[in-house]
Scaffold this motif. Structure first.
Motif, mmCIF file in Angstrom:
data_model
loop_
_atom_site.group_PDB
_atom_site.id
_atom_site.type_symbol
_atom_site.label_atom_id
_atom_site.label_comp_id
_atom_site.label_asym_id
_atom_site.label_seq_id
_atom_site.Cartn_x
_atom_site.Cartn_y
_atom_site.Cartn_z
ATOM 1 N N LEU A 294 35.017 28.411 71.096
ATOM 2 C CA LEU A 294 35.487 29.850 71.549
ATOM 3 C C LEU A 294 34.547 30.786 71.340
ATOM 4 C CD1 LEU A 294 38.984 30.085 69.816
ATOM 5 C CD2 LEU A 294 38.528 29.656 72.146
ATOM 6 N N THR B 102 37.855 24.354 68.588
ATOM 7 C CA THR B 102 37.183 24.784 67.034
ATOM 8 C C THR B 102 36.545 26.123 67.497
ATOM 9 O OG1 THR B 102 35.042 24.102 67.969
ATOM 10 C CG2 THR B 102 36.525 22.299 67.243
ATOM 11 N N PRO B 103 36.082 26.970 66.307
ATOM 12 C CA PRO B 103 35.488 28.292 66.410
ATOM 13 C C PRO B 103 34.022 28.072 67.306
ATOM 14 C CG PRO B 103 35.768 27.575 64.185
ATOM 15 C CD PRO B 103 36.269 26.439 64.842
ATOM 16 N N CYS C 172 40.891 28.669 59.756
ATOM 17 C CA CYS C 172 40.795 27.326 60.328
ATOM 18 C C CYS C 172 41.838 26.538 59.623
ATOM 19 C CB CYS C 172 39.397 26.562 60.590
ATOM 20 S SG CYS C 172 38.596 27.399 61.960
ATOM 21 N N ILE D 221 38.490 34.813 61.347
ATOM 22 C CA ILE D 221 39.013 33.439 61.863
ATOM 23 C C ILE D 221 39.309 32.398 60.787
ATOM 24 C CG2 ILE D 221 38.395 31.755 63.332
ATOM 25 C CD1 ILE D 221 36.415 34.826 63.884
ATOM 26 N N TYR E 77 43.883 21.688 70.780
ATOM 27 C CA TYR E 77 43.197 22.646 69.711
ATOM 28 C C TYR E 77 42.091 22.830 70.230
ATOM 29 C CZ TYR E 77 46.952 20.636 66.435
ATOM 30 O OH TYR E 77 47.952 20.415 65.694
ATOM 31 N N THR F 162 47.774 34.063 62.384
ATOM 32 C CA THR F 162 47.209 34.363 61.397
ATOM 33 C C THR F 162 47.898 35.010 60.301
ATOM 34 O OG1 THR F 162 45.053 34.379 62.607
ATOM 35 C CG2 THR F 162 44.987 35.387 60.402
ATOM 36 N N HIS G 116 39.974 23.486 63.092
ATOM 37 C CA HIS G 116 40.718 23.573 64.575
ATOM 38 C C HIS G 116 41.153 25.396 64.033
ATOM 39 C CE1 HIS G 116 40.915 19.521 65.410
ATOM 40 N NE2 HIS G 116 40.058 19.918 66.430
ATOM 41 N N VAL G 117 40.799 26.238 65.060
ATOM 42 C CA VAL G 117 41.238 27.650 65.006
ATOM 43 C C VAL G 117 42.812 27.929 64.860
ATOM 44 C CG1 VAL G 117 41.416 29.806 65.950
ATOM 45 C CG2 VAL G 117 39.162 28.298 66.039
ATOM 46 N N ASP H 47 43.106 34.510 65.084
ATOM 47 C CA ASP H 47 41.949 35.663 64.557
ATOM 48 C C ASP H 47 42.516 36.917 64.565
ATOM 49 O OD1 ASP H 47 42.484 36.062 67.185
ATOM 50 O OD2 ASP H 47 40.365 36.545 67.744
ATOM 51 N N TYR I 75 32.479 31.512 68.654
ATOM 52 C CA TYR I 75 32.649 31.829 67.014
ATOM 53 C C TYR I 75 31.686 31.263 66.189
ATOM 54 C CZ TYR I 75 37.239 34.137 68.460
ATOM 55 O OH TYR I 75 38.164 34.811 69.112
ATOM 56 N N THR J 281 38.931 31.816 55.410
ATOM 57 C CA THR J 281 38.281 32.160 56.678
ATOM 58 C C THR J 281 36.742 31.286 56.813
ATOM 59 O OG1 THR J 281 37.456 33.828 58.193
ATOM 60 C CG2 THR J 281 37.123 34.227 55.800
#
Length: 464
Positions: A306, A302-303, A96, A94, A300, A124, A101-102, A105, A308, A78
């Motif tokens: 979003l 990324t955090p 990746c 979260i 895709y 996840t 890339h996420v 979650d 995060y 995470t």
């Protein structure tokens, strides 16, 4: 087919985007919970005006991770720091991919020494199970998948019931249930309270823009606990929320629920794709919307995109760290709310009365997504500057809203253009009828959209 993997499916398909854009999986179902207890409009108003009871017992999976290496494994998977994480705390967790890339979650509950429970959607949970089984960690896992969308008349049993009581009157209801003042539980901490004479776990949480608690315990006690909550809530206007309205609360509170898992490319992810089953979420999920690219990586996120970014901590080694360190100093796309133009929405609604194939893509209410992952293109002066990713109607705002991401130079108040519907009359998804594309003006608005949520979550990822 049972021995085939996601990797086999992708190799056979040739183009991953075409595979997912034409998936036959059908509509996403929030299982078991009734569609409506009263009507979805009043149920939506409940979380703003009085209080609501959300039943989260069925649509999420759980994975419990125990053992000497539990924290070591979870930390490695995470972006979140485990520094100061302790028993009685929870975190928005979260993971990746290697490329940053996420994947998805979940909420991670620190339940005891060497004992964690993680609750959320399948991507996840799958990722955690893979590493527990293949990573050489000294851990034990137990998994409890979401309830089936179609029960076939069979009884449904879960490990836990899971309810939320949210809204302006939530504290009054919870204090009545507890028989006195509640323990002072900090945000994303949990403690015990009493309901119907039973000790239940309670997480200080918020989904509806007002203080509230998430409570859980053994599934067999769930109906007793629900009945007690409903009874205590009568004098405070408690509204039970059904499956139709439940997911729309995020339109006001600002969480994007279902980004595409970033697992379909990269040789470093190949072993995982070979482990994932051909009938699993990643192989059967769908992409819907007006944005079309031959490259699956264009879907895709990324955090940082979003919202995060505050969770990304480089105080530990984790999968994706190198990629995220390279991104950290860059300019990132940002999460926003889109407020849809009323006249343009009316245009779409009115087209329902045109002959089949000449109408625009139907908008289901209150939730208007028709794929596992939505991606409608947002343009400014003919250039794509973002995506709308989760859409629906809010009876509180009296507007169609969606959550999505835009380029960094897009400002609050800007009016952009969204293309609604799919190309060439629609893809082969079973949720897509023959239709024409059209455009809808959307105004870039705050996230969270609800002022209460912005103020209540002042120290949260939702408002950063």
């Amino acid at each position: 087919m049972s021995n085939k993997s996601l990797e086999d499916v992708l190799n056979s398909a040739g183009n991953t985007v075409e595979l997912l854009r034409n998936s036959k999986i059908g509509a996403y179902i929030y299982p078991v919970v009734p569609a409506e207890y009263s009507n979805w409009r009043d149920e939506q108003r409940g979380w703003r005006e009085s209080a609501v009871l959300f039943d989260q017992s069925h649509h999420m999976a759980e994975i419990r991770v125990q053992g000497p290496d539990a924290e070591k494994m979870l930390s490695y998977l995470t972006i979140n720091s485990f520094k100061n994480f302790a028993v009685g705390k929870a975190k928005h967790y979260i993971p990746c991919s290697h490329s940053g890339h996420v994947i998805g979650d979940v909420i991670c509950f620190y339940e005891g020494e060497e004992d964690f429970n993680l609750v959320g959607r399948a991507p996840t949970v799958n990722w955690l199970q893979f590493h527990a089984e293949t990573g050489g960690y000294d851990v034990k896992i137990s998994r409890d998948d979401r309830s089936p969308g179609i029960t076939g008349g069979k009884a449904v049993t879960r490990r836990h019931y899971r309810f939320q009581v949210q809204g302006p009157n939530a504290s009054k209801i919870l204090e009545k249930l507890n028989g006195g003042p509640l323990p002072e539980i900090k945000f994303f901490n949990f403690d015990e309270i009493t309901i119907a004479g039973r000790k239940v776990q309670a997480l200080r949480h918020g989904m509806a823009g007002a203080p509230g608690l998430e409570v859980w315990g053994p599934y067999e006690e769930g109906e007793e606990i629900r009945a007690a909550i409903v009874e205590a809530g009568k004098e405070h206007g408690l509204v039970q929320v059904g499956a139709r309205a439940y997911a729309t609360n995020t339109l006001e509170s600002g969480w994007i629920p279902s980004p595409l898992p970033g697992v379909y490319t990269d040789d470093r992810m190949k072993a995982y794709r070979e482990w994932l089953p051909a009938a699993g979420y990643e192989a059967t999920g769908s992409i819907g919307g007006s944005f079309v690219s031959d490259n699956i990586e264009d879907y895709y996120v990324t955090p940082y995109e979003l919202g995060y970014g505050p969770f990304v901590k480089f105080d530990h080694d984790f999968i994706g760290r190198e990629a995220l360190e390279a991104m950290a100093g860059n300019t990132h796309r940002k999460k926003v709310t889109f407020e849809w133009n009323v006249e343009d929405v009316e245009k779409v609604m009115n087209s329902m009365f045109k002959p089949a194939g000449e109408a625009f893509k139907a908008m289901d209410l209150p939730l208007s997504n028709y794929a596992s992952t939505s991606c409608d293109k947002i343009e400014r002066d003919g250039k794509v500057v973002g995506f709308s990713m989760f859409a629906g109607y809010s009876a509180n705002a009296r507007r169609m809203l969606s959550l999505g991401i835009v380029d960094a130079d897009v400002n609050e108040g800007d009016v952009l253009t969204m293309t609604w519907g799919e190309e060439n009359g629609g893809t082969e998804k079973t949720t897509v009828e023959p239709h024409k594309q059209t455009t809808i003006r959307v105004k870039v608005s705050p996230t969270p959209y609800s002022r209460d949520a912005r103020e209540e979550y002042a120290d949260s990822w939702r408002s950063k």
